[in-house]
Design an enzyme around this catalytic site. Sequence first.
Site, PDB file in Angstrom:
ATOM      1  N   ASP A  38      -0.896  26.431 -28.474  1.00  0.00           N
ATOM      2  CA  ASP A  38      -1.013  25.217 -29.287  1.00  0.00           C
ATOM      3  C   ASP A  38       0.382  24.789 -29.751  1.00  0.00           C
ATOM      4  OD1 ASP A  38      -2.050  23.150 -30.760  1.00  0.00           O
ATOM      5  OD2 ASP A  38      -3.054  24.401 -32.252  1.00  0.00           O
TER       6      ASP A  38
ATOM      7  N   ASP B  47      -1.820  18.725 -26.323  1.00  0.00           N
ATOM      8  CA  ASP B  47      -0.937  19.724 -26.922  1.00  0.00           C
ATOM      9  C   ASP B  47      -1.542  21.127 -27.004  1.00  0.00           C
ATOM     10  OD1 ASP B  47      -2.822  19.128 -28.812  1.00  0.00           O
ATOM     11  OD2 ASP B  47      -1.428  18.719 -30.444  1.00  0.00           O
ATOM     12  N   GLU B  48      -2.605  21.391 -26.255  1.00  0.00           N
ATOM     13  CA  GLU B  48      -3.154  22.748 -26.275  1.00  0.00           C
ATOM     14  C   GLU B  48      -3.820  23.094 -24.956  1.00  0.00           C
ATOM     15  OE1 GLU B  48      -6.606  23.608 -28.753  1.00  0.00           O
ATOM     16  OE2 GLU B  48      -6.830  21.462 -29.153  1.00  0.00           O
TER      17      GLU B  48
END
Length: 357
Positions: A17, A111-112
């Site tokens: 993350d 974003d993860e």
Amino acid sequence: MTNIDENKELPIILHVDLDAFYASVEERDNPSLKGKPLIVGGRSHKGVVTTANYEARKYGVHSAMPMFMARQKCPRGIYVPGRMERYQEVSRQVFRILHRFSDVLEKVSIDEAYLDITHLGAKPHRLVKNLKEKVYTETGLTLSVGISYNKFLAKLASDWHKPAGVKEITPDMVPGILVPLPIKKVHGLGPKSCALLNNLGLSTIGDLLELSEEFLVDLLGKSGREIYQRIRGIDHRPVNTRRERKSLGIERTFSKGTRNREVLEDYLKNFSQELSRDLQDKKLHARTITLKIKDENFKVQSRGKTLFQHTNKAEEIYEVANGLFQELPLDKPLRLMGLTASNLLSEDLQQLSFFDL
């Protein structure tokens, strides 16, 4: 102790993350912003916070907060508009690095991601240290990483020591490590289910562990069985990397409901840009756009439109999405909004279809 077969090799799953991603990209591109409270979001007074860095969070600013409220809480903060194309560009750079470490990768959002590193035979902490160093050296961004033997626990672990933290949850730690955590930490328990459980006096995972599987199924339906297993460290979901795409979508839950159309249109613009970039990255075009909303009473509504031609352009997606949005009444504040592209066509087939006309 969790119910794990000790004779079977356990998977090694990472949940990766990026920390305060949009704000971190702004700091990377403008180092003078570092160490200052930074808020990324809509330009107007009626806009919404997309991301706040950790300095701004100390003032109580968080994502999905109305911008006027953020300015009240943090009047000396630095406020910048979002740049979705830039964030997508940096995200692609990060994911190229992640793919060097494992091809068994499932992108969850911009974003993860989950990575399965079981087949590599590597010591997970050493690999994670190397991965974090590569990402930081090549992008200037930090990662928080969770390590465990399934997706639920890996995601839970990645949130443990933010920012830039690493946490491993091993079988011998379960369910003890989960007992004091709030029930909202359990993947699969949404706001409605959490409210129902809270009304019964159940606030922690420890409270849930006292309940029978039958009780949870009666209360929550078929998801009750998954919840019963999950809080005991059982989650059989694989890291899914090669599934056929039938649709692409983005969905956000707001911490507080809003009926402000300017705020919600701001979200739609960001969704349209993100969806466009995802389609382009995968060399796909979509013909059907679907808008979904959920209000504070958990009533779900959706509207869709099928276009004459396929598209992956942000402005065309937004035009359709906003048209659908204007058709929906806002009787109650919204707690969730989502945008999905479906009826997908690969770029090669799109070009073939064009030349066959």
